[in-house]
Write a protein that holds these residues in place. Structure first.
Motif, PDB file in Angstrom:
ATOM      1  N   PRO A  77       0.672  -1.401   0.093  1.00 48.96           N
ATOM      2  CA  PRO A  77      -0.095   0.100   0.079  1.00 48.96           C
ATOM      3  C   PRO A  77       0.610   1.518   0.370  1.00 48.96           C
ATOM      4  N   ASP A  78       2.326   1.344   0.394  1.00 48.97           N
ATOM      5  CA  ASP A  78       2.988   2.556   0.453  1.00 48.97           C
ATOM      6  C   ASP A  78       3.875   2.860  -0.175  1.00 48.97           C
ATOM      7  N   ASP A  79       4.457   1.329  -1.090  1.00 53.31           N
ATOM      8  CA  ASP A  79       5.652   1.270  -2.542  1.00 53.31           C
ATOM      9  C   ASP A  79       5.652   2.368  -3.413  1.00 53.31           C
ATOM     10  N   ASN A  80       6.299   2.748  -3.766  1.00 51.64           N
ATOM     11  CA  ASN A  80       6.812   3.030  -5.551  1.00 51.64           C
ATOM     12  C   ASN A  80       6.006   1.884  -6.066  1.00 51.64           C
ATOM     13  N   ILE A  81       5.736   2.816  -7.193  1.00 53.17           N
ATOM     14  CA  ILE A  81       5.200   1.340  -8.025  1.00 53.17           C
ATOM     15  C   ILE A  81       4.599   1.786  -9.425  1.00 53.17           C
ATOM     16  N   VAL A  82       5.744   0.948 -10.248  1.00 51.22           N
ATOM     17  CA  VAL A  82       5.256   1.301 -11.960  1.00 51.22           C
ATOM     18  C   VAL A  82       4.514   0.045 -12.886  1.00 51.22           C
ATOM     19  N   ILE A  83       3.404   0.330 -13.090  1.00 53.08           N
ATOM     20  CA  ILE A  83       2.711  -0.913 -13.457  1.00 53.08           C
ATOM     21  C   ILE A  83       2.762  -0.557 -15.311  1.00 53.08           C
ATOM     22  N   LEU A  84       3.148  -1.085 -16.318  1.00 52.59           N
ATOM     23  CA  LEU A  84       3.725  -1.491 -17.922  1.00 52.59           C
ATOM     24  C   LEU A  84       4.228  -1.803 -18.362  1.00 52.59           C
ATOM     25  N   GLY A  85       3.265  -2.018 -19.488  1.00 54.02           N
ATOM     26  CA  GLY A  85       2.827  -2.738 -20.799  1.00 54.02           C
ATOM     27  C   GLY A  85       2.208  -3.007 -21.588  1.00 54.02           C
ATOM     28  N   ASP A  86       2.030  -3.510 -22.039  1.00 55.55           N
ATOM     29  CA  ASP A  86       0.779  -4.181 -22.920  1.00 55.55           C
ATOM     30  C   ASP A  86      -0.417  -4.413 -22.439  1.00 55.55           C
ATOM     31  N   PHE A  87      -1.453  -3.250 -22.110  1.00 52.10           N
ATOM     32  CA  PHE A  87      -2.576  -3.438 -21.672  1.00 52.10           C
ATOM     33  C   PHE A  87      -3.505  -3.659 -22.064  1.00 52.10           C
ATOM     34  N   ASN A  88      -4.120  -4.355 -23.653  1.00 52.44           N
ATOM     35  CA  ASN A  88      -4.837  -5.062 -24.389  1.00 52.44           C
ATOM     36  C   ASN A  88      -5.657  -3.796 -24.078  1.00 52.44           C
ATOM     37  N   ASP A  89      -5.970  -3.098 -23.749  1.00 48.23           N
ATOM     38  CA  ASP A  89      -7.389  -2.047 -23.295  1.00 48.23           C
ATOM     39  C   ASP A  89      -6.644  -0.777 -23.036  1.00 48.23           C
ATOM     40  N   ASP A  90      -8.064   0.380 -24.337  1.00 50.09           N
ATOM     41  CA  ASP A  90      -7.340   1.512 -23.822  1.00 50.09           C
ATOM     42  C   ASP A  90      -8.531   1.926 -21.661  1.00 50.09           C
ATOM     43  N   LEU A  91      -7.153   3.026 -21.466  1.00 47.55           N
ATOM     44  CA  LEU A  91      -7.748   3.205 -20.352  1.00 47.55           C
ATOM     45  C   LEU A  91      -9.232   4.428 -19.986  1.00 47.55           C
ATOM     46  N   ASP A  92      -9.339   5.224 -21.125  1.00 43.92           N
ATOM     47  CA  ASP A  92     -10.121   6.501 -20.899  1.00 43.92           C
ATOM     48  C   ASP A  92     -11.247   4.787 -21.099  1.00 43.92           C
ATOM     49  N   SER A  93     -11.573   4.312 -22.380  1.00 43.94           N
ATOM     50  CA  SER A  93     -12.672   4.052 -22.796  1.00 43.94           C
ATOM     51  C   SER A  93     -12.400   2.720 -23.509  1.00 43.94           C
ATOM     52  N   THR A  94     -12.579   1.644 -23.482  1.00 37.98           N
ATOM     53  CA  THR A  94     -12.467   0.089 -23.841  1.00 37.98           C
ATOM     54  C   THR A  94     -12.474  -0.056 -25.251  1.00 37.98           C
ATOM     55  N   ILE A  95     -11.499  -0.574 -26.039  1.00 37.93           N
ATOM     56  CA  ILE A  95     -11.882  -1.238 -27.098  1.00 37.93           C
ATOM     57  C   ILE A  95     -12.926  -2.407 -27.548  1.00 37.93           C
ATOM     58  N   THR A  96     -12.733  -3.038 -26.307  1.00 35.88           N
ATOM     59  CA  THR A  96     -14.263  -3.678 -26.716  1.00 35.88           C
ATOM     60  C   THR A  96     -15.890  -3.423 -27.342  1.00 35.88           C
ATOM     61  N   ASP A  97     -15.749  -4.158 -28.433  1.00 33.49           N
ATOM     62  CA  ASP A  97     -17.294  -4.059 -29.147  1.00 33.49           C
ATOM     63  C   ASP A  97     -18.220  -4.618 -28.066  1.00 33.49           C
ATOM     64  N   GLY A  98     -19.266  -4.068 -28.382  1.00 34.44           N
ATOM     65  CA  GLY A  98     -20.667  -4.661 -27.525  1.00 34.44           C
ATOM     66  C   GLY A  98     -20.743  -4.238 -26.085  1.00 34.44           C
ATOM     67  N   ILE A  99     -19.497  -3.473 -25.400  1.00 36.19           N
ATOM     68  CA  ILE A  99     -19.678  -3.132 -24.190  1.00 36.19           C
ATOM     69  C   ILE A  99     -20.405  -1.538 -23.810  1.00 36.19           C
ATOM     70  N   SER A 100     -21.473  -1.971 -22.830  1.00 39.01           N
ATOM     71  CA  SER A 100     -22.261   0.120 -23.309  1.00 39.01           C
ATOM     72  C   SER A 100     -22.277  -0.142 -21.601  1.00 39.01           C
ATOM     73  N   PRO A 101     -21.896   0.928 -20.786  1.00 38.82           N
ATOM     74  CA  PRO A 101     -21.540   2.022 -21.396  1.00 38.82           C
ATOM     75  C   PRO A 101     -19.389   1.681 -21.720  1.00 38.82           C
ATOM     76  N   ARG A 102     -18.933   2.268 -22.205  1.00 37.60           N
ATOM     77  CA  ARG A 102     -17.798   1.325 -23.009  1.00 37.60           C
ATOM     78  C   ARG A 102     -16.148   1.738 -22.370  1.00 37.60           C
ATOM     79  N   LEU A 103     -16.640   1.155 -20.577  1.00 38.04           N
ATOM     80  CA  LEU A 103     -16.056   0.864 -19.615  1.00 38.04           C
ATOM     81  C   LEU A 103     -14.572   0.474 -19.955  1.00 38.04           C
ATOM     82  N   SER A 104     -13.284   1.192 -20.046  1.00 37.53           N
ATOM     83  CA  SER A 104     -12.091   0.522 -19.727  1.00 37.53           C
ATOM     84  C   SER A 104     -11.754  -0.919 -18.337  1.00 37.53           C
ATOM     85  N   SER A 105     -11.858  -2.243 -18.791  1.00 40.70           N
ATOM     86  CA  SER A 105     -11.459  -3.116 -18.013  1.00 40.70           C
ATOM     87  C   SER A 105     -10.453  -2.960 -17.133  1.00 40.70           C
ATOM     88  N   TYR A 106      -9.965  -1.391 -16.748  1.00 40.76           N
ATOM     89  CA  TYR A 106      -8.988  -0.961 -16.177  1.00 40.76           C
ATOM     90  C   TYR A 106      -9.778   0.074 -15.266  1.00 40.76           C
TER      91      TYR A 106
END
Length: 668
Positions: A380-409
């Motif tokens: 809970p108190d550590d310096n953390i960097v998560i990075l790589g291929d998330f296979n989804d965007d963070l502002d809205s999901t790339i997956t069709d059929g999701i409504s509303p288009r909420l990111s999986s993250y």
């Protein structure tokens, strides 16, 4: 020279810009105005090439194909090889020059192509004479791949620089390329790159997995990796471990590497057609690091019950994380300019957006929830960097059929008290893309609130200019571009060193309070507010005092519902950063969200609009309280072990002094 029958790959073909629809699109797209004048001769074949693998595929439909013998050419188009150029470091008085490929198709009007630059950047057609603007004559630039030269020339040290390169021609919309450079000594900063290398060096023969010419892919990687000159590389889709090792040893002196020993369907106890997959054919996560910067290195897999063990096959996270492709964590001491911080770097390669897409989305989302809650509970108190291929965007999901288009993250983007993403604000929301053929950002960086103050504002970049280093980058190296972020520990390189920052609801207002522990050359604090935690606007400013001080600001007219706040400390020379983000909710109804649901071994309870102490209860169908815990004020998430309970229906309750909120839970 195709005969019309037989294997078309044995013939010689010229690639054309098909102007196709974006991946996952279900909207018909007209691919018009493709100029075929250069091929107007007898017996010419046109091929539509569709590539898929046993791991990834989609339906592609072509209809109403026509060729028109037109008396007029198509309208002009401009196609630069990159949409941004990152120059990295040059000391004041020195320069760095990079190349940019440019194709101008169907130019008209006799004006040619005009190119202008702003800021401390210059452009040249011959790499000899540099100026703030040049012209490429139509006679030599039309339908030709032209190389131009762009130069970074900083005038002062210890500054970040940005500018634009604008390409224009008559009849076409201007194309603007972002330019960035820095005169801050890289010995005092941490340069980080995350890169999906696309089935890097899959053993031959392995048709359909990444670029066909594996020897050329290895050669290209040997050019690109050293050229990026990062301190840390987080790599995914590394298949050939020996090939990566050869590059590091032969071309990257002062670096070392470490690769995980697991991946999708590589568990030796998994049964079924084609399983387990030999480790030599598995996409793996890896770190390449500069040994003078990183020390005391320790690595581990996250969320597994024991990598490659029989017990792990029953672990829900095995399924969530693409059948065993767990997050790979490297804990290390990082030393910059004599200052050392311990940081946990977590490389992820999440479940791809493959068929069935809704199932893939749910797996990816549950994996994100599990990782989020594990990190909040364990570090809970550590310096953390998560990075790589998330296979989804963070502002809205790339997956069709999701409504509303909420990111999986969404579990990460909602938890503004614990995490933020420099690539969400710096790349996604500014229209960038991280793959060659997909118009979204799916390669991301997320940092913990402890790590956020060290991120150097505006440093996030998609390194599309790597395409100038090797021929045909998208087909010979990778379908992903590297993503760059930069960090610093030294206070002189950051606008203000913040201490506490709080946001408190006071009647119908919100009071913001913060303090600085050190101010160097500080000018002001801008207070920004957002309704969604993504798009912020300024609502006020407070002058800086120039010394360590306490400050406050009152938002007298907060929004109905969620209010997200952050500070933007600004220096006199224009440098700025962002504080962590705080959330104050003016909604009256408390709420809870239980995930995963159904569950097997554990659940995570997310709390909303609960601003006082409360009691959390797990109740069976007979009304018996099986577990109870006290929730302190400000708690956002709570983990509960349920593996010891029988299958069935339960109720999760939150009880405050004024209300009770409940949610059903299914154990399976």
């Amino acid at each position: 020279d195709y005969s019309g029958t037989g294997n078309p790959s044995l013939a010689t073909w010229t690639d054309l810009n098909g102007k196709f629809a974006a991946q996952t699109s279900d909207v018909w797209t007209s691919s018009s105005n493709i100029n075929l004048a250069a091929f107007k001769q007898p017996r010419v074949f046109i091929a539509f090439v569709y590539t898929s693998t046993t791991d990834d595929g989609a339906r592609w439909t072509l209809d109403d194909i026509s060729i028109t013998n037109s008396a007029t050419p198509p309208p002009p188009t401009l196609s630069p090889a990159a949409n941004n150029i990152e120059f990295f470091y040059a000391a004041a008085g020195n320069t760095v020059t990079k190349t940019l490929g440019l194709i101008g198709n169907d130019l008209s009007g006799g004006q040619g192509i005009n190119i202008t630059t702003t800021g401390s950047f210059l452009v040249s057609a011959d790499n000899t004479s540099f100026a703030s603007s040049i012209n490429l004559p139509e006679a030599t630039a039309n339908n030709t791949n032209t190389t131009i030269y762009v130069r970074f020339a900083p005038g002062a040290d210890n500054q970040n620089y940005s500018g634009n390169l604008t390409i224009s021609t008559a009849g076409a919309r201007d194309t603007v390329i972002t330019l960035k450079g820095t005169s801050i000594d890289p010995a005092k900063t941490l340069e980080v790159v995350n890169w999906n290398m696309e089935w890097f060096s899959t053993p031959d023969p392995a048709p359909g997995f990444g670029p066909t010419n594996k020897a050329l892919q290895r050669q290209n990687a040997q050019v690109i990796l050293p050229a990026l000159a990062a301190d840390l590389y987080a790599l995914v889709e590394v298949v050939d471990t020996a090939a990566l090792g050869n590059i590091v040893r032969s071309s990257m002196p002062g670096y070392n590497y470490i690769i995980c020993n697991y991946g999708s369907h590589a568990n030796p106890y998994e049964t079924g057609p084609g399983f387990p997959t030999p480790m030599a054919y598995v996409q793996k996560e890896a770190f390449v690091y500069k040994t003078s910067v990183f020390s005391n290195i320790d690595t581990s897999s996250l969320l597994s019950l024991g990598v490659n063990t029989a017990a792990d096959l029953s672990n829900p996270n095995f399924d969530y994380w693409s059948s065993g492709r767990y997050p790979f964590m490297m804990k290390a001491d990082v030393t910059l300019g004599g200052i050392t911080k311990t940081i946990r770097f977590i490389a992820i390669h999440a479940k791809a957006n493959t068929f069935p897409e809704l199932t893939a989305y749910d797996r990816r989302k549950n994996g994100a929830i599990a990782l989020h809650n594990y990190l909040n509970t364990t570090f809970p108190d550590d310096n953390i960097v998560i990075l790589g291929d998330f296979n989804d965007d963070l502002d809205s999901t790339i997956t069709d059929g999701i409504s509303p288009r909420l990111s999986s993250y969404k579990v990460f983007t909602d938890d503004v008290a614990s995490f933020s993403s420099p690539t969400l604000t710096g790349l996604s929301l500014t229209g960038k893309k991280t793959t060659v053929g997909f118009n979204e950002v799916i390669d991301h960086v997320v940092v913990s609130n402890e790590m956020q103050p060290y991120f150097m504002s505006s440093s996030a970049a998609v390194l599309t200019d790597v395409s100038t280093l090797v021929p045909n980058y998208g087909t010979t190296m990778s379908d992903h571009y590297p993503v760059f972020t930069r960090y610093a520990f030294e206070a002189a390189l950051l606008p203000v060193k913040l201490g506490d920052f709080t946001a408190t609801r006071v009647s119908n207002t919100v009071k913001l309070e913060w303090n600085s522990t050190e101010e160097i050359n500080s000018a002001s604090y801008t207070i920004e507010r957002s309704a969604d935690g993504l798009r912020f606007t300024a609502i006020g400013a407070v002058p800086a005092k120039g010394i360590a001080s306490s400050y406050s600001f009152t938002d007298a007219d907060p929004l109905a519902g969620s209010n997200f706040y952050r500070l933007k400390p600004v220096d006199k020379d224009g440098k700025f950063s962002f504080s962590k983000t705080l959330k104050v909710n003016f909604a009256r109804v408390a709420g809870i969200r239980v995930s995963p649901n159904p569950a097997s071994n554990y659940i995570y309870v997310q709390l909303e609009n609960i601003n006082t102490a409360a009691t959390l209860q797990l109740v069976d169908m007979n009304g018996r309280v099986l577990q109870q815990a006290t929730i302190t004020q400000g708690t956002v998430n709570k983990a509960i072990s349920v593996g010891q309970l029988a299958r069935g229906l339960y109720t999760v309750k939150i009880i405050t002094a004024t209300q009770t909120v409940s949610s059903k839970l299914v154990l399976r």
